[in-house]
Structures are given as structure tokens and as C-alpha cells.
Design a protein around this motif. Structure first.
Motif, short mmCIF file in Angstrom:
data_model
loop_
_atom_site.label_atom_id
_atom_site.label_comp_id
_atom_site.label_asym_id
_atom_site.label_seq_id
_atom_site.Cartn_x
_atom_site.Cartn_y
_atom_site.Cartn_z
N ALA A 227 30.27 57.39 25.42
CA ALA A 227 29.58 58.32 26.31
C ALA A 227 28.10 58.43 25.95
O ALA A 227 27.22 58.47 26.82
CB ALA A 227 30.24 59.68 26.25
N ALA A 228 27.79 58.45 24.65
CA ALA A 228 26.40 58.54 24.20
C ALA A 228 25.60 57.31 24.63
O ALA A 228 24.47 57.42 25.10
CB ALA A 228 26.34 58.71 22.68
N LEU A 229 26.19 56.14 24.49
CA LEU A 229 25.50 54.90 24.86
C LEU A 229 25.38 54.78 26.38
O LEU A 229 24.33 54.35 26.90
CB LEU A 229 26.27 53.70 24.31
CG LEU A 229 26.23 53.55 22.78
CD1 LEU A 229 27.32 52.59 22.30
CD2 LEU A 229 24.86 53.05 22.33
N PHE A 284 28.95 63.27 15.36
CA PHE A 284 29.63 63.20 16.65
C PHE A 284 29.75 64.57 17.29
O PHE A 284 29.75 64.70 18.53
CB PHE A 284 30.99 62.51 16.49
CG PHE A 284 30.85 61.03 16.29
CD1 PHE A 284 30.70 60.18 17.38
CD2 PHE A 284 30.80 60.48 15.03
CE1 PHE A 284 30.53 58.83 17.21
CE2 PHE A 284 30.63 59.12 14.84
CZ PHE A 284 30.49 58.28 15.93
N GLY A 285 29.82 65.64 16.46
CA GLY A 285 29.76 66.98 17.03
C GLY A 285 28.44 67.25 17.72
O GLY A 285 28.40 67.84 18.80
N SER A 286 27.34 66.78 17.11
CA SER A 286 26.01 66.96 17.73
C SER A 286 25.91 66.16 19.02
O SER A 286 25.29 66.62 20.00
CB SER A 286 24.90 66.57 16.76
OG SER A 286 24.93 65.17 16.50
N LEU A 287 26.52 64.97 19.05
CA LEU A 287 26.55 64.20 20.30
C LEU A 287 27.34 64.93 21.37
O LEU A 287 26.97 64.93 22.55
CB LEU A 287 27.15 62.82 20.05
CG LEU A 287 26.32 61.83 19.23
CD1 LEU A 287 27.11 60.55 18.96
CD2 LEU A 287 25.01 61.49 19.96
N GLY A 288 28.43 65.57 20.96
CA GLY A 288 29.21 66.35 21.91
C GLY A 288 28.43 67.51 22.49
O GLY A 288 28.51 67.80 23.69
N LEU A 289 27.62 68.17 21.64
CA LEU A 289 26.77 69.25 22.13
C LEU A 289 25.74 68.74 23.13
O LEU A 289 25.48 69.38 24.15
CB LEU A 289 26.05 69.93 20.95
CG LEU A 289 26.89 70.78 20.00
CD1 LEU A 289 26.03 71.29 18.85
CD2 LEU A 289 27.52 71.95 20.75
N LEU A 291 25.84 65.90 24.93
CA LEU A 291 26.45 65.35 26.14
C LEU A 291 27.04 66.44 27.03
O LEU A 291 26.93 66.40 28.25
CB LEU A 291 27.56 64.37 25.76
CG LEU A 291 27.14 63.02 25.21
CD1 LEU A 291 28.30 62.34 24.49
CD2 LEU A 291 26.63 62.12 26.34
N GLY A 292 27.70 67.40 26.40
CA GLY A 292 28.42 68.42 27.16
C GLY A 292 29.83 67.95 27.49
O GLY A 292 30.13 66.74 27.53
N GLY A 293 30.70 68.92 27.74
CA GLY A 293 32.11 68.62 27.97
C GLY A 293 32.40 67.73 29.15
O GLY A 293 33.27 66.87 29.09
N ALA A 330 31.83 70.21 21.04
CA ALA A 330 31.62 69.60 19.73
C ALA A 330 32.95 69.24 19.09
O ALA A 330 33.10 68.17 18.49
CB ALA A 330 30.83 70.55 18.84
N GLN A 331 33.93 70.14 19.19
CA GLN A 331 35.25 69.87 18.63
C GLN A 331 35.95 68.73 19.39
O GLN A 331 36.59 67.86 18.78
CB GLN A 331 36.12 71.13 18.69
CG GLN A 331 35.71 72.23 17.73
CD GLN A 331 36.08 71.91 16.29
OE1 GLN A 331 36.87 71.02 16.02
NE2 GLN A 331 35.48 72.64 15.35
N ALA A 332 35.82 68.73 20.70
CA ALA A 332 36.44 67.67 21.50
C ALA A 332 35.84 66.30 21.16
O ALA A 332 36.53 65.28 21.18
CB ALA A 332 36.28 67.96 22.99
N ALA A 333 34.55 66.29 20.85
CA ALA A 333 33.86 65.04 20.55
C ALA A 333 34.40 64.37 19.29
O ALA A 333 34.23 63.15 19.11
CB ALA A 333 32.36 65.28 20.40
#
Length: 486
Positions: A227-229, A284-289, A291-293, A330-333
Motif C-alpha cells: 500500500a505504501a509503494l 509499519f505502524g507509522s505507515l498505517g497512520l 495511509l489511513g485505514g 496503526a495496529q491493522a498495519a
């Protein structure tokens, strides 16, 4: 004609009409539902009087009908016993409703499928006994045996796919059971076997590969990296990402820590590839923040999360919750919170990356043959389920997963002379129990022929990727070696 006789004639005519209507409803309208009732023993006895089709793996029948001298005429036999039980299921007069492939392909195996209509008409004309179709599976016997042996006494599941086609090469779930006592014509013995299986606290009847739904833990970080890429949050494997010892989360006073309570790199930063190598939670938690859910959920959906699949047995739906707030994202990520997945789905994630970003629809049936071995149907050309990521992103993810095996937590999946891509995972699920140990992988990395997902229930070590690397990775390695040695 006097009035009483006329009235009696009308009553008799109405009764005949009601009889004709009732018999028509029973024979035509309700025939299929009545025939399908598990309590309709006459239908079962009629079915047992036919030779049910075989289920075949590698040219050998793993389920077949054997002639016997009793009222049933044929006994359903499972020569491989427990090895294929979660695939074949069982066919039992005592239980009634079949399980597994015996249920999913019942029309073909019993000879009642529309595809066998001409054969049934021919049988009727010639007086030949109707028999069911033979089903050939995609399973690789060597891979199935390797998965079964490597999983051993552990609870869990192994799935291996051909990433180029979606063919299922191995599907093992432990604990398993012997289907032969269930098919016994000794109804007391069969009923006792069913009572034992249906009340088993370890749920040996459950095919964990497709019906077990687990938190994926750190294996889901591959989806987060994708998702980040894909969304431009990271440009390549060397992109810099935050990696502090713990990540402050909005809306809560509870931070997200790394497993070792240490930063993932100098100055609280690291690269995306190194973050995957060491499975850095805060990165990866920071990437989740960021990106968003919804972007996480959308990326997971491209790999097959949320899809209703049949292989032909129904597969439990994997899911990422909707409407995630920031800390939940963040947890989901990192594969926690309420993210849930089947082992088959995680094998599809690995296979999609291996196949240049294209996820193929998984399938288990290679071909269907009539009793005289004429091919009725064969597996269609490979069907793409979705384009999960671009070929460029798939290439970057492959480099990162190779580094996990070469330099990181997945070292025990290494195969001499073969480049292996993989990702470990440790998934917390119950504070009173050890976490589940995960590993997903594919090989050879540059020309993938097999993708594998392994989950070992309660096989992890709390706060460490050791479980995924030590327990699950060697199982995946053995299965990959079995496929590649063909």
C-alpha cells in the motif's frame, strides 16, 4: 342424475384432482429438496447402490467406492486415511450429509450432475448401472506429504499454490482425522466415530487452511508495504521511514512499541527494506497512520480480502475492518486489531507478489472424468482474480522479502542454490496463550513455481519474531523443496 349423486361425483373429482396435484408437487416440484434431505434414507440407500466416483491425487485414488456384500453394495474407502481427510471429507450413511469435497462435488461423484445427463440416459437404455464421475485434484503428492510431516503434531495449516495458475499444490490442516470409521456400514461404529469427531475440542473436523480465520500478525506488513509503494508514501525499498522504539498514537495514551523496545535504526529512522527484515512495528505502524485505514483496506481487497471464494469448498472470508480510526489503522498495519485471514488468503498474497502483482483465482479440481475416463471438464485457463500491485511494486516487494530470508528473521527458510522470498509473523490472539507463528514465502524468487503460507497455532514467542522464523519457516521450506524437486 339426482342431487346427492352429483355432489358425490364432484367430491370424488376434487379428491382425484387433489391427488394428481399432490403427486405432481411431490414428484416434480419437491423432488430435488426431498432427495437432498439428510433424513431421507431411501435416497441415501439408492445413492449407495451406485458406484460413487473416485477422488484422485497423482493418479492414485484417495477416496473410492469398494464393492461389498451388503444392502449398501458399495463402501466408501479412504486409502490415505488422515493425509487427505480435510480435502476429501467423508461420505457416511450414518451421518447423512457429506463433508469436504464429498459434499462440494456430490452431484458429480454421485452421477447426478447435469454434465452426466447423457451418460445417465445411455445407462437407462443399455441397463448399465449408473456410476459417478472421477475428480482429479491439483494436489502435488510430494508437497502434501511434506507439509503433513513438517507440521507434525502442531495445530495449524499449510497451503501451497502455483502462483502462475492458482492451482492448489498442498492443503494440510492439523489436527486431522481418519474418515474410514465414519463411512463404515456398521452404523454403531460410524455413529460413535461421528460423535467423537463432532465434539472434539481441538476441532479436527475443521479445515483450518480455508475455514480457520486468524490474525495474520507481521505477515500483513507485506500488504502494508504494498500500500505504501502503490500510494506513493514510499518510492522504493530504500525509502526512509520512521522507526522509533515506540510510536506515539493519537487518541490514546498507549503507544505502539517494538518487540525489543529498541529503535529500528539510528536517529529513530530506517529503510523500508530493513524495516521488513527485522519486522519493525513502529515503522509499519507509522505507515498505517500515514495511509489511513481505507487505503490499507483497499490494498488488502486487491489481494482478495473480502472476496467470497470456492475452491470448490467454500472459503471463509478474510477481512480488514472498515472505519478504522488512527490507532486502529496503526495496529491493522502490523496485522493486529481485528484483521483476520485464512492461510489460503496469505498464500494468495505471497503468490500475487511472486506473479508480478497478479493474483490468480485458486482452484483444487484439475479435471472431471466419466466412469469410462472420458474428460467431462478440465480446469479452465488460469483466471486472474485481481491485479493487486504493479509489476514494479511486486519486484520491489520481492527484493524486500528475499532480504528477510537472506538477512533477517526468515533465515530458516533458506534453500541451497535457490533464492527464497519470505516474511515471518507472530500474531497475538489471547493474552493467556502464546501467539500464532506465521510464515509466507515463494521460490525461486526470480522464477516462482510455488508460494506457501504456514500458520502454527500458539507456536510463537510473545514479543518476538522467533516463532515465525523458527517454527513456521522450516515447514514452508520443506514444502517448497518438495515442489521444486519434481
Amino acid at each position: 342424475m339426482n342431487t346427492p349423486i352429483r355432489r358425490l361425483s364432484v367430491v370424488i373429482a376434487c379428491l382425484f384432482t387433489a391427488l394428481l396435484v399432490a403427486s405432481t408437487v411431490v414428484q416434480f416440484v419437491q423432488a430435488k429438496s426431498l432427495g437432498a434431505m439428510s433424513t431421507n434414507k431411501r435416497t441415501l440407500l439408492d445413492t449407495y447402490s451406485r458406484e460413487r466416483g473416485s477422488i484422485v491425487v497423482g493418479g492414485q485414488a484417495v477416496a473410492k467406492s469398494v464393492p461389498v456384500q451388503d444392502q449398501y453394495r458399495f463402501l466408501r474407502s479412504y486409502p490415505a486415511g488422515e493425509l487427505y481427510a480435510q480435502l476429501t471429507g467423508f461420505y457416511s450413511y450414518a451421518v447423512g450429509a457429506p463433508y469436504g469435497l464429498e459434499h462440494a462435488e456430490d452431484d458429480l461423484l454421485s452421477g447426478d450432475a447435469d454434465a452426466l445427463f447423457v451418460r445417465r440416459v445411455t445407462d437407462l437404455i443399455t441397463g448399465r448401472k449408473t456410476s459417478g464421475a472421477t475428480i482429479e485434484l491439483t494436489i502435488d503428492p510430494k508437497a502434501q506429504a511434506a507439509a503433513d510431516q513438517a507440521l507434525g503434531d502442531s495445530k495449524g495449516a499449510v497451503v501451497a499454490l502455483d502462483p502462475r495458475t492458482g492451482a492448489i499444490l498442498a492443503m494440510v490442516s492439523h489436527p486431522t482425522y481418519d474418515p474410514n470409521p465414519l463411512s463404515s456400514h456398521d452404523l454403531g461404529k460410524a455413529a460413535k466415530a461421528w460423535q467423537s469427531l463432532s465434539t472434539d475440542p481441538d476441532k479436527a473436523y475443521l479445515n483450518r487452511a480455508i475455514s480457520g480465520v486468524y490474525p495474520p500478525g507481521s505477515t500483513f506488513k507485506v500488504v502494508t508495504a504494498a500500500a505504501a509503494l502503490e500510494n506513493g508514501v514510499a518510492s522504493d525499498e530504500n525509502s526512509t521511514v520512521p522507526g522509533p522504539a515506540e510510536l506515539d498514537l493519537p487518541l490514546t495514551s498507549t503507544p505502539l512499541p517494538n518487540e525489543d523496545d529498541r529503535a529500528c535504526g539510528p536517529n529513530d529512522e530506517t529503510t523500508l527494506i530493513h524495516a521488513l527484515e527485522i519486522s519493525c512495528n513502529t515503522a509499519f505502524g507509522s505507515l498505517g497512520l500515514e495511509l489511513g485505514g481505507e487505503k490499507l483496506r483497499a490494498q488488502a481487497a486487491k489481494f482478495g480480502f473480502g472476496d467470497s471464494l470456492q475452491v470448490p469448498m467454500r472459503v471463509a472470508t478474510s477481512s480488514v475492518p472498515a472505519d478504522l480510526n488512527a490507532p486502529q489503522s496503526a495496529q491493522a498495519a502490523i496485522g493486529q486489531y481485528d484483521v483476520r485471514t485464512t492461510p489460503l488468503q496469505m498464500a494468495m498474497v505471497a503468490a500475487g507478489i511472486a506473479n508480478g502483482g497478479s493474483v490468480m483465482t485458486p482452484y483444487l479440481v484439475q479435471s472431471v472424468r466419466s466412469a469410462n475416463l472420458d474428460v467431462i471438464s478440465s480446469a479452465p485457463d488460469p483466471v486472474e482474480l485481481s491485479q493487486a500491485v504493479s509489476p514494479e511494486t511486486a519486484s520491489t516487494l520481492t527484493k524486500m522479502m528475499v532480504s528477510v530470508v537472506d538477512n533477517g528473521s526468515g533465515a530458516r527458510a533458506q534453500i541451497n542454490g535457490v533464492e527464497v522470498a519470505g516474511k515471518t509473523g507472530t500474531a497475538q490472539h489471547d493474552p493467556k496463550k502464546p501467539p500464532h507463528a506465521w510464515f509466507i514465502s515463494f521460490a525461486p524468487a526470480t522464477d516462482p513455481k510455488v508460494a506457501v503460507a504456514v500458520v502454527v497455532e500458539d507456536g510463537g514467542v510473545t514479543g518476538s519474531e522467533v516463532g515465525g522464523g523458527r517454527v513456521a519457516a522450516p515447514i514452508a521450506r520443506d514444502v517448497m523443496e518438495a515442489v521444486l524437486s519434481r
